[in-house]
Design an enzyme around this catalytic site. Structure first.
Site, PDB file in Angstrom:
ATOM      1  N   GLY A 135       0.985  -1.200   0.202  1.00 29.37           N
ATOM      2  CA  GLY A 135      -0.183   0.081  -0.139  1.00 29.37           C
ATOM      3  C   GLY A 135       0.684   1.178  -0.106  1.00 29.37           C
ATOM      4  N   ASN A 136       0.303   2.454   0.236  1.00 28.15           N
ATOM      5  CA  ASN A 136       0.908   3.636   0.205  1.00 28.15           C
ATOM      6  C   ASN A 136       0.303   4.436   1.406  1.00 28.15           C
ATOM      7  OD1 ASN A 136      -0.908   5.387  -0.989  1.00 28.15           O
ATOM      8  ND2 ASN A 136      -0.546   3.812  -2.511  1.00 28.15           N
ATOM      9  N   ARG A 137       0.942   5.559   1.620  1.00 25.28           N
ATOM     10  CA  ARG A 137       0.392   6.582   2.699  1.00 25.28           C
ATOM     11  C   ARG A 137      -0.700   7.401   2.458  1.00 25.28           C
ATOM     12  NH1 ARG A 137       5.535   9.336   4.651  1.00 25.28           N
ATOM     13  NH2 ARG A 137       3.921  10.237   6.278  1.00 25.28           N
ATOM     14  N   SER A 138      -1.102   7.440   1.177  1.00 27.31           N
ATOM     15  CA  SER A 138      -2.298   8.276   1.021  1.00 27.31           C
ATOM     16  C   SER A 138      -3.647   8.267   1.822  1.00 27.31           C
ATOM     17  CB  SER A 138      -2.662   8.230  -0.527  1.00 27.31           C
ATOM     18  OG  SER A 138      -3.802   8.671  -0.834  1.00 27.31           O
TER      19      SER A 138
END
Ligand code: CTP
Length: 398
Positions: A208-211
């Site tokens: 995933g990512n931090r958005s």
């Protein structure tokens, strides 16, 4: 734009009347003129002084004791309203409205107004579910009144049931969406994406990512508040309120690509605020991967570039998250992905960005115009981006 509009906030005699203070406060903070009308029973639950302190204006509590400022007919107040909202609304007020009686300032005003009327009931669950109340609600709905359904939860009696006033954010969302109906994006369909996609590795893990989805949500709600028909394709876990916004929930980049390609068929603009994973695990492990070895290698495959794949006569807005050469790299994305607008942000900035309510962006368009904005809230950034969208949509006749 909802600033400068007038909302009549009707408060009736329910325990939930104190929550109306929060509605009044948030509307006032948004630059909306709030005229409060309280029924006599409402004044037993919350003081008119509290409300007038919040909205900075006198509060109307009676037909017969009008202050000099309100030495006008109720019709004038009814005509000034862009929206009338009654929150909380008791079974009794709903019954009066359904019967068309006009025996206090609130019912008189509702009968006299041509503005949309939003009703947020709050009462005991048996009263709410009583066929008489339900018939009254059905009758008012058929006449175009907008209801914000009460929710399940703990009621004043201590019992659990449906009767609690809807979430304040939801009520505010419906007010905002009604206020924005004649905004500068009225009649336009806008698809916005939000959040970070998640690419599953096994039933427990993902890439995933931090958005957080906050920028995408800010854009979707701001576009709705300016009259657009909004479709939000969201990979975000949390969305505060989405009243009047059509939401399609997705998890992976592939799901987002599919949802966007469906949405853009009828859209005037696509705003890709989502952080889409560039790679996904080649294989998905059906069972949880055990830690047998000292190392684990995942093979990753490239995901579809959603923006790149979208073709057609619509305005395309992309974001460019960069850690160096902000403008040059953002311009490359503008050209490479055939965008109309690119919104560049420097992910090296520590005072804003991922998860924050603030952002500092530079907007660049295909005509070479560049505007570096200072640090501001994501809501303000959203409105700036939409100003550019409005200009280009109307310039291009999209
Ligand atoms: N984007 C997309 N599909 C992808 C990746 C990105 O539609 N698979 C969109 C993003 O939503 C954003 C824009 O493309 O609006 C730029 O995303 P960004 O992550 O900054 O750039 P990438 O194209 O992924 O390039 P890089 O990661 O190499 O900077």
């Amino acid at each position: 734009m909802i600033k400068g509009k007038t909302v009549i906030l009707g408060i009736t005699g329910s325990i939930a009347a104190y929550k109306a203070a929060d509605i009044a406060s948030k509307l006032t903070q948004a630059g909306i003129m709030v005229e409060v009308i309280m029924t006599e029973p409402a004044t037993r639950f919350i003081s008119p002084l509290t409300l007038s302190g919040i909205v900075g204006r006198p509060v109307v509590t009676s037909m017969w004791e009008l202050s000099s400022e309100f030495s006008i007919e109720h019709v004038t107040l009814a005509e000034a309203a862009n929206v009338v909202v009654i929150a909380p609304a008791t079974a009794s007020t709903i019954a009066h409205l359904a019967a068309g009686t006009a025996d206090d300032m609130l019912t008189c005003t509702v009968l006299a107004t041509k503005a949309p009327v939003i009703i947020a009931p709050a009462m005991n669950d048996n009263m709410y579910n009583n066929p008489i109340t339900q018939e009254n609600i059905a009758k008012l709905k058929a006449r175009g009144f907008i209801f914000v359904e009460p929710v399940y939860g703990r009621l004043a009696s201590g019992k659990i049931g449906q009767g609690r006033l809807a979430e304040i954010d939801n009520i505010l969302g419906i007010i905002r969406s009604n206020l924005g109906q004649e905004g500068d994006l009225a009649g336009k369909r806008i698809c916005v994406t939000a959040g970070g996609t998640k690419e599953p590795i096994d039933p427990v893990r993902f890439i995933g990512n931090r958005s957080s989805g906050k920028m995408g949500w800010a854009l979707a709600s701001a576009a709705r508040n300016r009259g657009a028909e909004v479709l939000l394709v969201s990979a975000a876990d949390y969305l505060p309120e989405t009243a009047g916004i059509q939401v399609v929930k997705v998890t992976t980049a592939a799901e987002m690509a599919k949802a966007v390609s469906n949405a853009v068929k009828s859209a005037d603009a696509l705003i890709m605020a989502a952080a889409v994973a560039d790679y996904r695990p080649k294989d998905y492990a059906v069972k949880k991967i055990k830690k047998d070895d000292t190392s684990l290698t995942l093979e990753l495959l490239k995901t579809p570039d959603v923006l790149m794949e979208v073709k057609g006569n619509l305005l395309k807005v992309g974001f460019a998250a960069e850690s160096e050469n902000l403008i040059a790299n953002a311009r490359k994305k503008l050209m490479g992905k055939k965008l109309d607008i690119v919104v560049a942000n420097n992910i090296a900035d520590t005072d804003c960005g991922f998860g924050s309510d603030l952002n500092r962006v530079t907007i660049i368009d295909k005509n070479g115009r560049v505007e570096a904005l200072p640090l501001m809230s994501k809501r303000e950034v959203a409105d700036k981006i939409l100003d550019w969208v409005v200009e280009l949509i109307f310039e291009g006749g999209i």
